[in-house]
Write a protein that holds these residues in place. Structure first.
Motif, mmCIF file in Angstrom:
data_model
loop_
_atom_site.group_PDB
_atom_site.id
_atom_site.type_symbol
_atom_site.label_atom_id
_atom_site.label_comp_id
_atom_site.label_asym_id
_atom_site.label_seq_id
_atom_site.Cartn_x
_atom_site.Cartn_y
_atom_site.Cartn_z
ATOM 1 N N ASN A 212 25.027 90.757 96.793
ATOM 2 C CA ASN A 212 24.884 89.380 97.245
ATOM 3 C C ASN A 212 23.407 89.143 97.514
ATOM 4 N N GLY A 213 22.666 88.981 96.460
ATOM 5 C CA GLY A 213 21.225 88.803 96.521
ATOM 6 C C GLY A 213 20.607 89.151 95.181
ATOM 7 N N MET A 214 19.301 89.372 95.198
ATOM 8 C CA MET A 214 18.563 89.630 93.960
ATOM 9 C C MET A 214 18.869 91.017 93.401
ATOM 10 N N LEU A 215 18.995 91.087 92.078
ATOM 11 C CA LEU A 215 19.104 92.350 91.341
ATOM 12 C C LEU A 215 18.137 92.279 90.177
ATOM 13 N N ILE A 216 17.396 93.354 89.964
ATOM 14 C CA ILE A 216 16.510 93.425 88.808
ATOM 15 C C ILE A 216 17.376 93.593 87.568
ATOM 16 N N ASN A 217 17.022 92.949 86.476
ATOM 17 C CA ASN A 217 17.761 93.055 85.218
ATOM 18 C C ASN A 217 19.222 92.647 85.408
ATOM 19 N N SER A 218 19.450 91.598 86.161
ATOM 20 C CA SER A 218 20.808 91.148 86.443
ATOM 21 C C SER A 218 21.510 90.699 85.165
ATOM 22 N N SER A 219 22.785 91.007 85.098
ATOM 23 C CA SER A 219 23.604 90.643 83.947
ATOM 24 C C SER A 219 24.845 89.896 84.426
ATOM 25 N N PRO A 220 24.726 88.611 84.775
ATOM 26 C CA PRO A 220 25.907 87.874 85.216
ATOM 27 C C PRO A 220 26.980 87.856 84.133
ATOM 28 N N LYS A 221 28.243 87.873 84.551
ATOM 29 C CA LYS A 221 29.350 87.894 83.598
ATOM 30 C C LYS A 221 30.529 87.157 84.205
ATOM 31 N N SER A 222 30.888 86.008 83.626
ATOM 32 C CA SER A 222 31.995 85.203 84.132
ATOM 33 C C SER A 222 32.939 84.831 83.007
ATOM 34 N N LEU A 223 34.239 84.917 83.301
ATOM 35 C CA LEU A 223 35.273 84.469 82.360
ATOM 36 C C LEU A 223 35.891 83.146 82.817
ATOM 37 N N GLY A 224 35.382 82.597 83.915
ATOM 38 C CA GLY A 224 35.920 81.339 84.429
ATOM 39 C C GLY A 224 37.175 81.505 85.272
ATOM 40 N N ILE A 225 37.370 82.669 85.867
ATOM 41 C CA ILE A 225 38.517 82.866 86.750
ATOM 42 C C ILE A 225 38.357 81.914 87.937
ATOM 43 N N PRO A 226 39.412 81.185 88.315
ATOM 44 C CA PRO A 226 39.315 80.214 89.414
ATOM 45 C C PRO A 226 38.965 80.875 90.748
ATOM 46 N N GLN B 139 36.047 81.168 92.289
ATOM 47 C CA GLN B 139 34.816 81.963 92.309
ATOM 48 C C GLN B 139 33.800 81.216 93.149
ATOM 49 N N ASN B 140 33.391 81.817 94.267
ATOM 50 C CA ASN B 140 32.395 81.180 95.133
ATOM 51 C C ASN B 140 31.353 82.197 95.608
ATOM 52 N N TYR B 141 30.941 83.096 94.718
ATOM 53 C CA TYR B 141 30.006 84.160 95.064
ATOM 54 C C TYR B 141 28.639 83.910 94.431
ATOM 55 N N ASN B 142 27.627 84.547 95.003
ATOM 56 C CA ASN B 142 26.305 84.602 94.398
ATOM 57 C C ASN B 142 26.455 85.156 92.987
ATOM 58 N N ARG B 143 25.640 84.715 92.067
ATOM 59 C CA ARG B 143 25.774 85.114 90.658
ATOM 60 C C ARG B 143 25.641 86.618 90.431
ATOM 61 N N ASN B 144 24.999 87.351 91.358
ATOM 62 C CA ASN B 144 24.872 88.805 91.233
ATOM 63 C C ASN B 144 25.956 89.552 91.994
ATOM 64 N N ALA B 145 26.778 88.834 92.766
ATOM 65 C CA ALA B 145 27.778 89.459 93.621
ATOM 66 C C ALA B 145 29.149 89.563 92.959
ATOM 67 N N PHE B 146 29.273 89.158 91.703
ATOM 68 C CA PHE B 146 30.561 89.284 91.008
ATOM 69 C C PHE B 146 30.340 89.434 89.508
ATOM 70 N N LYS B 147 31.326 90.042 88.865
ATOM 71 C CA LYS B 147 31.388 90.113 87.408
ATOM 72 C C LYS B 147 32.863 90.066 87.027
ATOM 73 N N GLU B 148 33.159 89.379 85.918
ATOM 74 C CA GLU B 148 34.541 89.224 85.465
ATOM 75 C C GLU B 148 34.691 89.816 84.068
ATOM 76 N N PHE B 149 35.767 90.603 83.893
ATOM 77 C CA PHE B 149 35.998 91.289 82.625
ATOM 78 C C PHE B 149 37.463 91.248 82.231
#
Length: 187
Positions: free
Chosen positions: A66-80, A82-92
């Motif tokens: 929940n904050g900055m990550l170097i070389n961040s790779s956000p990944k979202s499938l649109g699961i309903p 979702q209210n997290y920081n873009r680095n605090a979740f990934k969907e697969f």
């Protein structure tokens, strides 16, 4: 919960825990579920996976924060819901017809002590064509993962239905898994 004493160097911690890459290859066919891995922790959370229930072929799937990550790779499938920081979740997409062991590991430091806590779980509860969330949280003396199914309520509202809380207990896993879960690492 493990406690390790050592002097923490801020640059070393930042370098060793600040990178985020995805090392998971999604299946394209078969019985699939959509799974969100998430946290609200400001420390880096590492998720490792094992090919079998005997914990063979360990790989690091991802890092969350929940904050900055170097070389961040956000990944979202649109699961309903979702209210997290873009680095605090990934969907697969995850195969729902095979057992897979994963372990969430989080660390925090207080003074010169580093606290590390891991939660192993088996994803055998996944059902095809359903959405799930696995949410990691680190407390003072323990950590946990809450598994929820994201579904429509009878009234049509999208809700998170809690399925189970997993703790840092290693009960139910074989000796090979426990040895890997206890392995000391510099994240």
């Amino acid at each position: 919960m493990k406690i390790r004493n050592f002097l923490v160097s801020l640059p070393l911690v930042f370098i060793s825990t600040g990178c985020s890459t995805i090392n998971y290859t999604e299946p394209k066919t078969g019985d699939l579920s959509r799974v969100r891995f998430a946290t609200n922790e400001t420390a880096v959370i590492v998720i490792r996976a094992y090919e079998t229930t005997e914990c063979t072929s360990e790989t690091e799937w991802m890092r969350l924060r929940n904050g900055m990550l170097i070389n961040s790779s956000p990944k979202s499938l649109g699961i309903p819901l979702q209210n997290y920081n873009r680095n605090a979740f990934k969907e697969f997409y995850i195969s729902s017809n095979t057992e897979k062991v994963v372990m969430f590991v989080g660390t925090s430091s207080t003074g010169n002590k580093l606290f590390s806590c891991g939660v192993p779980l088996n994803l055998k509860f996944l059902e095809k064509n359903k959405d799930y969330e696995l949410f990691y949280q680190l407390d003072v003396n323990s950590c946990s993962v809450t598994a929820s199914e994201i579904q429509k309520s009878p009234s049509g509202e999208i809700i998170k239905k809690k399925l189970k809380d997993y703790s840092n207990s290693q009960e139910g896993f074989g000796e090979a898994c426990v040895a890997l879960f206890k392995k000391q690492r510099l994240y």
